[in-house]
Design an enzyme around this catalytic site. Structure first.
Site, PDB file in Angstrom:
ATOM      1  N   ASN A   6       0.857  -1.191   0.000  1.00 27.04           N
ATOM      2  CA  ASN A   6       0.000   0.000   0.000  1.00 27.04           C
ATOM      3  C   ASN A   6       0.896   1.244   0.000  1.00 27.04           C
ATOM      4  O   ASN A   6       1.747   1.406   0.875  1.00 27.04           O
ATOM      5  CB  ASN A   6      -0.889  -0.033   1.255  1.00 27.04           C
ATOM      6  N   HIS A   9       0.966   6.215   2.003  1.00 28.27           N
ATOM      7  CA  HIS A   9       1.814   7.116   2.806  1.00 28.27           C
ATOM      8  C   HIS A   9       2.805   7.910   1.953  1.00 28.27           C
ATOM      9  O   HIS A   9       3.261   8.972   2.358  1.00 28.27           O
ATOM     10  CB  HIS A   9       2.594   6.320   3.851  1.00 28.27           C
ATOM     11  N   HIS A  42      -5.704   3.771  -1.624  1.00 25.39           N
ATOM     12  CA  HIS A  42      -7.054   4.075  -1.113  1.00 25.39           C
ATOM     13  C   HIS A  42      -7.396   5.498  -1.519  1.00 25.39           C
ATOM     14  O   HIS A  42      -6.781   6.447  -1.045  1.00 25.39           O
ATOM     15  CB  HIS A  42      -7.033   3.924   0.415  1.00 25.39           C
ATOM     16  N   ARG A  44      -9.593   8.202  -0.930  1.00 26.09           N
ATOM     17  CA  ARG A  44     -10.579   8.586   0.083  1.00 26.09           C
ATOM     18  C   ARG A  44     -11.416   9.742  -0.411  1.00 26.09           C
ATOM     19  O   ARG A  44     -10.982  10.513  -1.269  1.00 26.09           O
ATOM     20  CB  ARG A  44      -9.879   8.983   1.386  1.00 26.09           C
ATOM     21  N   ARG A  48      -7.104  12.736   0.996  1.00 24.40           N
ATOM     22  CA  ARG A  48      -6.012  13.155   1.873  1.00 24.40           C
ATOM     23  C   ARG A  48      -4.659  12.566   1.470  1.00 24.40           C
ATOM     24  O   ARG A  48      -3.632  13.071   1.845  1.00 24.40           O
ATOM     25  CB  ARG A  48      -6.317  12.841   3.331  1.00 24.40           C
ATOM     26  N   GLU A  69      -8.679   0.573  -2.965  1.00 25.08           N
ATOM     27  CA  GLU A  69      -9.532   0.549  -1.770  1.00 25.08           C
ATOM     28  C   GLU A  69     -10.459   1.744  -1.845  1.00 25.08           C
ATOM     29  O   GLU A  69     -10.023   2.855  -2.165  1.00 25.08           O
ATOM     30  CB  GLU A  69      -8.682   0.675  -0.505  1.00 25.08           C
ATOM     31  N   THR A 100      -8.248   3.195   8.233  1.00 25.12           N
ATOM     32  CA  THR A 100      -9.501   2.447   8.186  1.00 25.12           C
ATOM     33  C   THR A 100      -9.727   1.724   9.513  1.00 25.12           C
ATOM     34  O   THR A 100      -8.927   0.900   9.923  1.00 25.12           O
ATOM     35  CB  THR A 100      -9.445   1.411   7.042  1.00 25.12           C
ATOM     36  N   GLU A 150     -11.012  -9.665   2.469  1.00 29.15           N
ATOM     37  CA  GLU A 150      -9.762  -9.302   3.144  1.00 29.15           C
ATOM     38  C   GLU A 150     -10.061  -9.297   4.636  1.00 29.15           C
ATOM     39  O   GLU A 150     -10.899  -8.525   5.112  1.00 29.15           O
ATOM     40  CB  GLU A 150      -9.254  -7.929   2.700  1.00 29.15           C
ATOM     41  N   HIS A 190      -3.848  -5.028   7.633  1.00 25.64           N
ATOM     42  CA  HIS A 190      -3.982  -3.913   8.566  1.00 25.64           C
ATOM     43  C   HIS A 190      -3.138  -4.138   9.817  1.00 25.64           C
ATOM     44  O   HIS A 190      -3.343  -5.101  10.543  1.00 25.64           O
ATOM     45  CB  HIS A 190      -5.432  -3.629   8.983  1.00 25.64           C
ATOM     46  N   GLY A 212       1.068  -1.528   4.370  1.00 25.13           N
ATOM     47  CA  GLY A 212       1.466  -0.176   3.985  1.00 25.13           C
ATOM     48  C   GLY A 212       2.392   0.456   4.999  1.00 25.13           C
ATOM     49  O   GLY A 212       3.595   0.580   4.787  1.00 25.13           O
TER      50      GLY A 212
HETATM   51  N1  PXP Z   1      -5.894  -3.332   4.100  1.00 24.37           N
HETATM   52  C1  PXP Z   1      -6.831  -2.364   4.161  1.00 24.37           C
HETATM   53  C2  PXP Z   1      -8.207  -2.681   3.693  1.00 24.37           C
HETATM   54  C3  PXP Z   1      -6.510  -1.074   4.639  1.00 24.37           C
HETATM   55  O1  PXP Z   1      -7.462  -0.118   4.686  1.00 24.37           O
HETATM   56  C4  PXP Z   1      -5.182  -0.811   5.032  1.00 24.37           C
HETATM   57  C5  PXP Z   1      -4.808   0.562   5.495  1.00 24.37           C
HETATM   58  O2  PXP Z   1      -4.917   1.474   4.484  1.00 24.37           O
HETATM   59  C6  PXP Z   1      -4.234  -1.844   4.927  1.00 24.37           C
HETATM   60  C7  PXP Z   1      -4.619  -3.103   4.489  1.00 24.37           C
HETATM   61  C8  PXP Z   1      -2.803  -1.636   5.277  1.00 24.37           C
HETATM   62  O3  PXP Z   1      -2.679  -1.360   6.648  1.00 24.37           O
HETATM   63  P1  PXP Z   1      -1.289  -0.890   7.211  1.00 24.37           P
HETATM   64  O4  PXP Z   1      -1.000   0.453   6.630  1.00 24.37           O
HETATM   65  O5  PXP Z   1      -1.516  -0.848   8.687  1.00 24.37           O
HETATM   66  O6  PXP Z   1      -0.271  -1.902   6.784  1.00 24.37           O
END
Ligand code: PXP
Length: 236
Positions: A6, A9, A42, A44, A48, A69, A100, A150, A190, A212
Protein backbone atom coordinates in the site's frame (compact mmCIF):
# COMPACT_ATOMS: atom_id res chain seq x y z
CA UNK A 1 2.28 -15.97 0.38
CA UNK A 2 2.18 -12.86 -1.78
CA UNK A 3 2.70 -9.28 -0.65
CA UNK A 4 0.67 -6.32 -1.86
CA UNK A 5 2.19 -2.95 -0.96
CA UNK A 6 0.00 0.00 0.00
CA UNK A 7 1.60 3.27 -1.14
CA UNK A 8 -0.83 5.78 0.41
CA UNK A 9 1.81 7.12 2.81
CA UNK A 10 4.04 8.14 -0.10
CA UNK A 11 1.24 10.39 -1.28
CA UNK A 12 0.73 11.73 2.26
CA UNK A 13 4.38 12.80 2.31
CA UNK A 14 4.12 14.32 -1.17
CA UNK A 15 1.01 16.23 -0.13
CA UNK A 16 2.81 17.71 2.91
CA UNK A 17 4.46 20.14 0.45
CA UNK A 18 1.79 19.94 -2.21
CA UNK A 19 4.52 19.39 -4.79
CA UNK A 20 5.57 16.32 -6.76
CA UNK A 21 7.91 14.31 -4.55
CA UNK A 22 7.90 11.58 -3.48
CA UNK A 23 5.87 10.27 -6.40
CA UNK A 24 3.53 7.37 -5.48
CA UNK A 25 3.88 5.97 -9.00
CA UNK A 26 7.69 5.82 -8.67
CA UNK A 27 7.18 4.08 -5.31
CA UNK A 28 4.79 1.58 -6.90
CA UNK A 29 7.34 0.73 -9.57
CA UNK A 30 10.08 0.19 -6.98
CA UNK A 31 7.76 -2.04 -4.94
CA UNK A 32 6.91 -4.09 -8.02
CA UNK A 33 10.56 -4.37 -9.02
CA UNK A 34 11.34 -5.60 -5.50
CA UNK A 35 8.80 -8.40 -5.74
CA UNK A 36 5.45 -6.98 -4.64
CA UNK A 37 2.62 -8.92 -6.24
CA UNK A 38 0.32 -5.92 -6.24
CA UNK A 39 -0.03 -2.24 -5.46
CA UNK A 40 -2.78 -0.95 -3.19
CA UNK A 41 -4.07 2.60 -2.93
CA UNK A 42 -7.05 4.08 -1.11
CA UNK A 43 -8.81 6.95 -2.83
CA UNK A 44 -10.58 8.59 0.08
CA UNK A 45 -13.49 10.96 -0.21
CA UNK A 46 -11.32 13.78 1.20
CA UNK A 47 -8.35 12.85 -1.08
CA UNK A 48 -6.01 13.15 1.87
CA UNK A 49 -3.38 10.95 0.27
CA UNK A 50 -3.99 9.37 -3.14
CA UNK A 51 -5.61 11.78 -5.61
CA UNK A 52 -7.55 11.13 -8.80
CA UNK A 53 -4.53 11.80 -11.01
CA UNK A 54 -2.44 9.34 -8.97
CA UNK A 55 -5.01 6.65 -9.65
CA UNK A 56 -4.95 7.34 -13.38
CA UNK A 57 -1.16 7.24 -13.48
CA UNK A 58 -1.02 4.13 -11.30
CA UNK A 59 -3.42 2.36 -13.66
CA UNK A 60 -1.09 3.12 -16.55
CA UNK A 61 2.09 2.12 -14.70
CA UNK A 62 1.22 -0.86 -12.51
CA UNK A 63 1.75 -4.16 -14.29
CA UNK A 64 1.21 -6.61 -11.42
CA UNK A 65 -2.22 -5.91 -9.90
CA UNK A 66 -3.81 -2.63 -8.89
CA UNK A 67 -6.13 -2.81 -5.89
CA UNK A 68 -8.26 0.28 -5.33
CA UNK A 69 -9.53 0.55 -1.77
CA UNK A 70 -12.67 2.64 -1.64
CA UNK A 71 -15.90 3.39 0.16
CA UNK A 72 -19.21 2.13 -1.19
CA UNK A 73 -20.36 5.44 -2.73
CA UNK A 74 -21.71 6.28 -6.20
CA UNK A 75 -18.70 8.55 -6.80
CA UNK A 76 -16.22 5.76 -6.10
CA UNK A 77 -18.18 3.29 -8.21
CA UNK A 78 -18.03 5.71 -11.15
CA UNK A 79 -14.30 6.28 -10.65
CA UNK A 80 -13.59 2.55 -10.41
CA UNK A 81 -15.53 1.84 -13.59
CA UNK A 82 -13.48 4.49 -15.40
CA UNK A 83 -10.07 3.64 -13.91
CA UNK A 84 -10.55 -0.12 -14.17
CA UNK A 85 -8.29 -1.36 -11.35
CA UNK A 86 -7.84 -5.13 -11.34
CA UNK A 87 -9.52 -5.29 -7.97
CA UNK A 88 -11.51 -3.02 -5.67
CA UNK A 89 -11.57 -3.49 -1.93
CA UNK A 90 -14.58 -2.06 -0.16
CA UNK A 91 -13.70 -0.45 3.14
CA UNK A 92 -15.75 1.56 5.62
CA UNK A 93 -14.74 5.20 5.62
CA UNK A 94 -15.21 7.87 8.24
CA UNK A 95 -13.90 11.36 7.68
CA UNK A 96 -12.39 11.76 11.14
CA UNK A 97 -10.49 8.45 11.26
CA UNK A 98 -6.70 8.32 10.91
CA UNK A 99 -6.82 4.99 9.08
CA UNK A 100 -9.50 2.45 8.19
CA UNK A 101 -11.10 1.47 11.48
CA UNK A 102 -12.93 -1.86 11.65
CA UNK A 103 -14.33 -3.95 8.85
CA UNK A 104 -17.09 -3.10 6.39
CA UNK A 105 -20.55 -3.44 7.98
CA UNK A 106 -21.84 -6.00 5.52
CA UNK A 107 -24.98 -6.88 7.51
CA UNK A 108 -26.16 -3.29 7.55
CA UNK A 109 -25.49 -2.67 3.85
CA UNK A 110 -26.18 -6.03 2.25
CA UNK A 111 -28.82 -5.04 -0.33
CA UNK A 112 -26.89 -1.96 -1.43
CA UNK A 113 -23.73 -4.04 -1.65
CA UNK A 114 -25.28 -6.58 -4.01
CA UNK A 115 -26.34 -3.79 -6.40
CA UNK A 116 -23.03 -1.96 -6.01
CA UNK A 117 -20.94 -4.97 -7.06
CA UNK A 118 -22.96 -5.89 -10.17
CA UNK A 119 -21.61 -3.27 -12.62
CA UNK A 120 -18.07 -3.78 -11.35
CA UNK A 121 -18.29 -7.50 -11.99
CA UNK A 122 -19.75 -6.81 -15.44
CA UNK A 123 -16.74 -4.58 -16.16
CA UNK A 124 -14.34 -7.40 -15.24
CA UNK A 125 -13.19 -5.81 -11.98
CA UNK A 126 -12.80 -8.25 -9.08
CA UNK A 127 -14.18 -7.26 -5.71
CA UNK A 128 -12.96 -7.83 -2.21
CA UNK A 129 -14.67 -6.85 1.04
CA UNK A 130 -12.60 -5.82 4.05
CA UNK A 131 -14.33 -7.59 6.94
CA UNK A 132 -13.75 -8.67 10.49
CA UNK A 133 -12.97 -12.39 10.80
CA UNK A 134 -16.63 -13.24 11.32
CA UNK A 135 -18.59 -16.17 9.85
CA UNK A 136 -21.76 -14.19 9.17
CA UNK A 137 -19.81 -11.48 7.31
CA UNK A 138 -18.07 -14.15 5.24
CA UNK A 139 -21.39 -15.80 4.35
CA UNK A 140 -22.82 -12.46 3.23
CA UNK A 141 -19.73 -11.62 1.17
CA UNK A 142 -20.06 -14.92 -0.66
CA UNK A 143 -23.81 -14.42 -1.13
CA UNK A 144 -23.19 -10.93 -2.53
CA UNK A 145 -20.93 -12.54 -5.13
CA UNK A 146 -17.66 -10.98 -3.94
CA UNK A 147 -14.53 -12.68 -5.26
CA UNK A 148 -12.43 -12.24 -2.15
CA UNK A 149 -12.55 -11.23 1.46
CA UNK A 150 -9.76 -9.30 3.14
CA UNK A 151 -9.66 -10.28 6.80
CA UNK A 152 -9.01 -7.35 9.13
CA UNK A 153 -5.92 -8.08 11.20
CA UNK A 154 -6.03 -4.84 13.18
CA UNK A 155 -7.27 -6.41 16.44
CA UNK A 156 -4.52 -9.02 16.24
CA UNK A 157 -1.90 -6.36 15.58
CA UNK A 158 -3.02 -4.17 18.46
CA UNK A 159 -3.00 -6.88 21.14
CA UNK A 160 0.06 -6.70 23.37
CA UNK A 161 -0.58 -9.79 25.46
CA UNK A 162 0.51 -13.11 23.89
CA UNK A 163 -2.67 -15.00 24.88
CA UNK A 164 -4.90 -12.27 23.44
CA UNK A 165 -2.83 -12.24 20.28
CA UNK A 166 -3.10 -16.02 19.96
CA UNK A 167 -6.89 -15.80 20.37
CA UNK A 168 -7.15 -13.20 17.60
CA UNK A 169 -4.97 -15.33 15.38
CA UNK A 170 -7.23 -18.35 15.86
CA UNK A 171 -10.23 -16.20 14.84
CA UNK A 172 -8.41 -15.10 11.68
CA UNK A 173 -7.27 -18.63 10.89
CA UNK A 174 -10.77 -20.12 11.39
CA UNK A 175 -12.29 -17.36 9.27
CA UNK A 176 -9.75 -17.96 6.50
CA UNK A 177 -10.41 -21.72 6.47
CA UNK A 178 -14.17 -21.14 6.41
CA UNK A 179 -14.07 -18.48 3.68
CA UNK A 180 -11.90 -20.66 1.49
CA UNK A 181 -14.19 -23.66 2.07
CA UNK A 182 -17.17 -21.76 0.65
CA UNK A 183 -15.26 -20.65 -2.43
CA UNK A 184 -13.90 -17.21 -1.52
CA UNK A 185 -10.29 -16.24 -1.98
CA UNK A 186 -8.74 -14.84 1.17
CA UNK A 187 -6.26 -12.05 1.84
CA UNK A 188 -5.48 -10.18 5.06
CA UNK A 189 -4.19 -6.87 6.23
CA UNK A 190 -3.98 -3.91 8.57
CA UNK A 191 -1.33 -3.31 11.18
CA UNK A 192 0.89 -6.15 9.97
CA UNK A 193 4.62 -5.56 10.28
CA UNK A 194 8.07 -7.14 10.38
CA UNK A 195 7.55 -8.48 13.90
CA UNK A 196 3.99 -9.81 13.81
CA UNK A 197 3.73 -11.30 10.30
CA UNK A 198 5.40 -14.68 10.94
CA UNK A 199 2.32 -16.71 12.08
CA UNK A 200 0.51 -15.83 8.85
CA UNK A 201 2.98 -17.80 6.77
CA UNK A 202 1.40 -21.00 8.14
CA UNK A 203 -2.17 -20.01 7.26
CA UNK A 204 -2.21 -21.48 3.78
CA UNK A 205 -5.70 -20.19 3.01
CA UNK A 206 -4.44 -16.58 3.14
CA UNK A 207 -2.92 -16.06 -0.28
CA UNK A 208 -1.74 -12.47 0.18
CA UNK A 209 -1.12 -9.82 2.81
CA UNK A 210 -1.61 -6.10 2.23
CA UNK A 211 0.86 -3.91 4.09
CA UNK A 212 1.47 -0.18 3.99
CA UNK A 213 2.54 1.65 7.11
CA UNK A 214 5.27 -0.74 8.29
CA UNK A 215 6.97 -0.88 4.90
CA UNK A 216 6.92 2.85 4.21
CA UNK A 217 8.04 3.64 7.78
CA UNK A 218 10.95 1.21 7.43
CA UNK A 219 11.84 2.51 3.98
CA UNK A 220 12.26 6.02 5.38
CA UNK A 221 14.71 4.84 8.02
CA UNK A 222 16.76 2.41 5.97
CA UNK A 223 16.85 4.84 3.04
CA UNK A 224 17.96 7.86 5.07
CA UNK A 225 21.55 6.71 5.25
CA UNK A 226 21.96 6.71 1.46
CA UNK A 227 19.94 9.90 1.05
CA UNK A 228 22.21 11.84 3.42
CA UNK A 229 25.37 10.42 1.83
CA UNK A 230 24.12 11.29 -1.65
CA UNK A 231 23.59 14.92 -0.69
CA UNK A 232 26.96 15.09 1.04
CA UNK A 233 28.63 13.80 -2.13
CA UNK A 234 27.12 16.76 -3.97
CA UNK A 235 28.09 19.48 -1.51
CA UNK A 236 31.55 18.24 -0.54
N1 PXP B 1 -5.89 -3.33 4.10
C1 PXP B 1 -6.83 -2.36 4.16
C2 PXP B 1 -8.21 -2.68 3.69
C3 PXP B 1 -6.51 -1.07 4.64
O1 PXP B 1 -7.46 -0.12 4.69
C4 PXP B 1 -5.18 -0.81 5.03
C5 PXP B 1 -4.81 0.56 5.49
O2 PXP B 1 -4.92 1.47 4.48
C6 PXP B 1 -4.23 -1.84 4.93
C7 PXP B 1 -4.62 -3.10 4.49
C8 PXP B 1 -2.80 -1.64 5.28
O3 PXP B 1 -2.68 -1.36 6.65
P1 PXP B 1 -1.29 -0.89 7.21
O4 PXP B 1 -1.00 0.45 6.63
O5 PXP B 1 -1.52 -0.85 8.69
O6 PXP B 1 -0.27 -1.90 6.78
Amino acid sequence: MRLAVNIDHIATLRNARNEFEPDPVAAALIAEKSGAAGIVCHLREDRRHIRDMDLKRLRQAVTTKLDLEMAMTPEMQRIALQAKPDLITLVPEKREELTTEGGFNITGHYNALVEFLKPLKAAGIESSIFIEPDKNAIDLAAKANADLVELHTGSYALKTNDDDKARELVKICDAAVYAKSIGLRVVAGHGLNYLNIAPFIDIKEIEEVSIGHAIIARAVLIGLDEAVKELLRIIQ
